[in-house]
Scaffold this motif. Structure first.
Motif, PDB file in Angstrom:
ATOM      1  N   GLY A 132      -2.371   8.540  -7.962  1.00  0.00           N
ATOM      2  CA  GLY A 132      -3.211   7.355  -7.847  1.00  0.00           C
ATOM      3  C   GLY A 132      -3.162   6.478  -9.090  1.00  0.00           C
ATOM      4  O   GLY A 132      -3.219   5.253  -9.001  1.00  0.00           O
ATOM      5  N   SER A 166      -2.351   5.131  -2.930  1.00  0.00           N
ATOM      6  CA  SER A 166      -3.717   5.253  -2.420  1.00  0.00           C
ATOM      7  C   SER A 166      -3.917   6.616  -1.767  1.00  0.00           C
ATOM      8  O   SER A 166      -5.022   7.132  -1.712  1.00  0.00           O
ATOM      9  CB  SER A 166      -4.020   4.121  -1.432  1.00  0.00           C
ATOM     10  OG  SER A 166      -3.106   4.148  -0.371  1.00  0.00           O
ATOM     11  N   LYS A 167      -2.811   7.177  -1.301  1.00  0.00           N
ATOM     12  CA  LYS A 167      -2.925   8.431  -0.549  1.00  0.00           C
ATOM     13  C   LYS A 167      -1.682   9.280  -0.829  1.00  0.00           C
ATOM     14  O   LYS A 167      -0.600   8.748  -1.041  1.00  0.00           O
ATOM     15  CB  LYS A 167      -2.990   8.078   0.939  1.00  0.00           C
ATOM     16  CG  LYS A 167      -3.177   9.237   1.876  1.00  0.00           C
ATOM     17  CD  LYS A 167      -3.698   8.756   3.219  1.00  0.00           C
ATOM     18  CE  LYS A 167      -2.567   8.350   4.150  1.00  0.00           C
ATOM     19  NZ  LYS A 167      -3.012   7.973   5.494  1.00  0.00           N
ATOM     20  N   ALA A 227      -5.794   9.349  -6.156  1.00  0.00           N
ATOM     21  CA  ALA A 227      -5.353   9.206  -4.762  1.00  0.00           C
ATOM     22  C   ALA A 227      -6.006  10.298  -3.929  1.00  0.00           C
ATOM     23  O   ALA A 227      -6.296  11.388  -4.430  1.00  0.00           O
ATOM     24  CB  ALA A 227      -3.839   9.315  -4.688  1.00  0.00           C
ATOM     25  N   SER A 228      -6.255  10.004  -2.655  1.00  0.00           N
ATOM     26  CA  SER A 228      -6.729  11.071  -1.772  1.00  0.00           C
ATOM     27  C   SER A 228      -5.528  11.906  -1.342  1.00  0.00           C
ATOM     28  O   SER A 228      -4.448  11.368  -1.092  1.00  0.00           O
ATOM     29  CB  SER A 228      -7.418  10.466  -0.559  1.00  0.00           C
ATOM     30  OG  SER A 228      -6.498   9.738   0.217  1.00  0.00           O
ATOM     31  N   THR A 231       1.705   5.191   0.228  1.00  0.00           N
ATOM     32  CA  THR A 231       1.445   6.572   0.579  1.00  0.00           C
ATOM     33  C   THR A 231       2.543   7.393  -0.082  1.00  0.00           C
ATOM     34  O   THR A 231       3.725   7.099   0.109  1.00  0.00           O
ATOM     35  CB  THR A 231       1.524   6.785   2.100  1.00  0.00           C
ATOM     36  OG1 THR A 231       0.581   5.922   2.731  1.00  0.00           O
ATOM     37  CG2 THR A 231       1.236   8.223   2.475  1.00  0.00           C
ATOM     38  N   ASP A 258       0.844  -1.198   0.000  1.00  0.00           N
ATOM     39  CA  ASP A 258       0.000   0.000   0.000  1.00  0.00           C
ATOM     40  C   ASP A 258       0.880   1.249   0.000  1.00  0.00           C
ATOM     41  O   ASP A 258       1.702   1.444   0.896  1.00  0.00           O
ATOM     42  CB  ASP A 258      -0.900  -0.014   1.238  1.00  0.00           C
ATOM     43  CG  ASP A 258      -1.823   1.183   1.256  1.00  0.00           C
ATOM     44  OD1 ASP A 258      -2.414   1.473   0.198  1.00  0.00           O
ATOM     45  OD2 ASP A 258      -1.912   1.842   2.307  1.00  0.00           O
ATOM     46  N   GLU A 280      -3.987  14.468   1.341  1.00  0.00           N
ATOM     47  CA  GLU A 280      -4.175  14.955   2.713  1.00  0.00           C
ATOM     48  C   GLU A 280      -3.070  15.919   3.085  1.00  0.00           C
ATOM     49  O   GLU A 280      -1.905  15.643   2.841  1.00  0.00           O
ATOM     50  CB  GLU A 280      -4.114  13.774   3.701  1.00  0.00           C
ATOM     51  CG  GLU A 280      -5.273  12.831   3.586  1.00  0.00           C
ATOM     52  CD  GLU A 280      -5.133  11.647   4.545  1.00  0.00           C
ATOM     53  OE1 GLU A 280      -4.310  11.731   5.493  1.00  0.00           O
ATOM     54  OE2 GLU A 280      -5.832  10.656   4.331  1.00  0.00           O
TER      55      GLU A 280
END
Lengths: 316, 245
Positions: free
Chosen positions: A48, A53-54, A164-165, A32, A30, A167
């Motif tokens: 993404g 994913s982030k 992708a999110s 980031t 995963d 943040e």
């Protein structure tokens, strides 16, 4: 496996080599991603596509310039935030200067010039390029955390992911980390970056002078290529040092390297031997470069290049 | 000005690379060893800085006894004394720890080295040493001027360069055109024989990685020659055979 990928941007866009690093990370677990400084969130979301994913975004304006100590601190903080076992970055001028510090902060093993995904059947083993592309070493990384710097153009970019999110991520960076003052930056505008390029067209002493570089640039433009040069050409200031390809210059690994008027000294070959295909154009049929080439033309650059350029344009 | 220059002992750039012992060791047979070309730039700049400002240059190598002729050459070029940490430089973490341990004792104003070694090309040790010492680190450094307690640095970035101002001490990974390589003269070679070369044992034996085997790339196929009057054949090959355009 939890992976943090440090991404770099160029003119507001995620660099191709960073997309390679994300794709590499996505094959492990995963992902980031981490972006530093002012970057458009829509652009970051495109990480993404490559499998992130982030994206953690530290929108601290002080990080708009690539400062080594604050970057190392921010990457280490993000690795903790993401709980990352593996930190991945593209090998680059900036990453090289930063990741040694990151590995020490995290107590992580660090391997650079990685060319393959790890073999985790018995520990964690990666293949890396050594002796300036003349050999490979299989390296077992023996710490819990690992930092990998991926050789450019060694990984296929994955493009089937979604968005992708993004943040906001805040890192407290002490002023003491900003003791270095950047007083000026000179950068070639709008060109394809040499270390990132898929195709490179390089010229050597056979071009006879800097005023003749037009034929190199024309061919590069047709191919969407970056321009490079041999060491004598950069030593004589015909071309800037950042274009010097070779043992003590930039090592490139494009899919196609076109060498014009370069004899092929072993020090030059050391910078290009990771290229997938090499074309050599030289009027001296004895030029050693032909032995390292896939395709060769014996001929005068001033006659061959314009013809080749026309033929390429016609084929497009 | 007290300068530490870290050097590697590496195969000459023209060496044929081969491995022995079931591909687990570098084959030194017939190979000429040299000061790493980037380290040589760092050393040359250190000699120039000493000429301008006075001071002392210490060269440091992490290596076994076969490094000694390479270290003597650095002394002949202009270093004042040398330290060899008597150990095989097994990984960058190990080497960085040795350098940091020596640097902590020496009170150096500048710690210079090449941007990378030419055997492993990692280019990571300068950053590791900087972090261990809590000092700034810069690489690849193309120009370095020192004025009192401050320095002006030009660092290469992709597609260009940036100029920096920083205060001493710091760690720098150097590359051309920071200085011209220096060739030792006869006086240098004679004096190098009597300059101190202190051999010390490693301060710490920890490593972070181990090499299980080496590999050579597959041999390159024969070159296909194309007539200069028939460049469209090259275009066709690039398009349909290599599929790169």
């Amino acid at each position: 496996m939890s992976v943090l990928v440090f991404i770099e941007t160029e003119d507001g866009k995620i660099k191709k080599s960073s997309r390679e690093a994300i794709s590499y990370g996505a094959a492990l677990g995963d992902v980031t991603a981490l972006a530093l400084g002012t970057v458009n969130a829509d652009e970051l979301a495109t990480a993404g596509q490559n499998g992130a994913s982030k994206v953690l975004h530290v929108a601290d304006e002080r990080l708009n310039a690539g400062l080594i100590q604050p970057y190392a601190a921010a990457i280490a903080a993000a690795a903790s935030e993401a709980g990352a076992d593996v930190i991945v970055t593209a090998k680059s001028s900036l990453a090289d200067a930063v990741v040694g510090r990151v590995s020490m902060k995290l107590g992580a093993s660090l391997v650079s010039n990685v060319v393959s995904l790890p073999d985790t059947s018995n520990g964690f083993q990666v293949k890396r390029s050594i002796y300036t592309g003349k050999a490979f070493a299989n390296v077992n990384m023996t710490t819990d955390k690992k930092v990998l710097a991926i050789k450019k153009n060694a990984v296929e970019i994955k493009e089937d992911g979604g968005a992708a999110s993004v943040e906001a991520f805040s890192v407290s960076l002490d002023d003491s980390l900003f003791g270095t003052k950047i007083t000026s930056t000179e950068k070639a505008e709008g060109d394809v970056l040499l270390p990132e390029a898929d195709i490179v067209v390089s010229g050597g002493r056979g071009l006879k002078g800097p005023e003749n570089w037009g034929i190199i640039e024309d061919l590069a433009k047709t191919l969407g290529a970056a321009t490079g040069c041999s060491k004598p050409v950069s030593d004589m200031d015909w071309r800037p040092h950042h274009e010097h390809v070779g043992q003590t210059g930039v090592k490139v690994s494009p899919t196609l390297y076109v060498a014009v008027g370069i004899s092929g000294a072993i020090q030059h070959l050391a910078g290009v031997n990771s290229s997938k295909y090499i074309v050599v154009i030289n009027k001296d049929e004895e030029a050693p470069f032909f032995k390292a080439a896939d395709y060769g033309i014996v001929g005068d650059a001033f006659e061959v290049l314009p013809k080749l350029n026309e033929a390429l344009k016609a084929a497009q | 000005m007290n300068i530490l220059v870290c050097i590697t002992h590496v195969p000459d750039t023209t060496s044929r690379i081969a491995f022995t012992n079931d591909n687990t060791e570098f084959d030194k047979n017939g190979v000429q060893f040299i000061i790493g070309p980037y380290d040589d730039y760092a050393l040359a700049r250190a000699v120039e800085l000493k000429e301008q400002n006075g001071g002392k240059i210490t060269v440091l190598n992490v290596g076994e006894a076969d490094s000694d002729p390479t270290i003597r050459k650095a002394l002949a070029i202009g270093a004042d004394e040398a330290i060899r940490v008597n150990a095989f430089p097994s990984d960058s973490f190990f080497v960085a720890n040795q350098i940091a341990a020596i640097a902590k004792e020496g009170g150096y104003d500048l710690i210079l080295m090449g941007r990378e070694s030419i055997d492993f090309n990692g280019g990571m040790v300068h950053g590791m040493v900087g972090e261990l010492l809590g000092l700034p680190s810069f690489s690849p450094v193309m120009q370095l001027q020192v004025e009192g307690g401050n320095a002006k640095i030009t660092r290469e970035i992709e597609g260009g360069k940036e100029k920096l101002e920083v205060s001493l001490p710091f760690v720098a990974g150097c590359q051309e055109p920071i200085a011209e390589w220096k060739i030792p003269n006869m006086r240098g070679i004679m004096s190098a024989r009597t300059k101190p070369l202190n051999v010390v044992e490693p301060s710490d034996n920890a490593t972070h990685s181990a090499i299980s085997a080496y590999e050579l790339p597959p041999a390159k196929g024969a070159v296909k020659m194309i007539d200069a009057d028939n460049v469209s054949e090259l275009v066709d090959l690039l398009k349909n055979e290599a599929k790169v355009i």
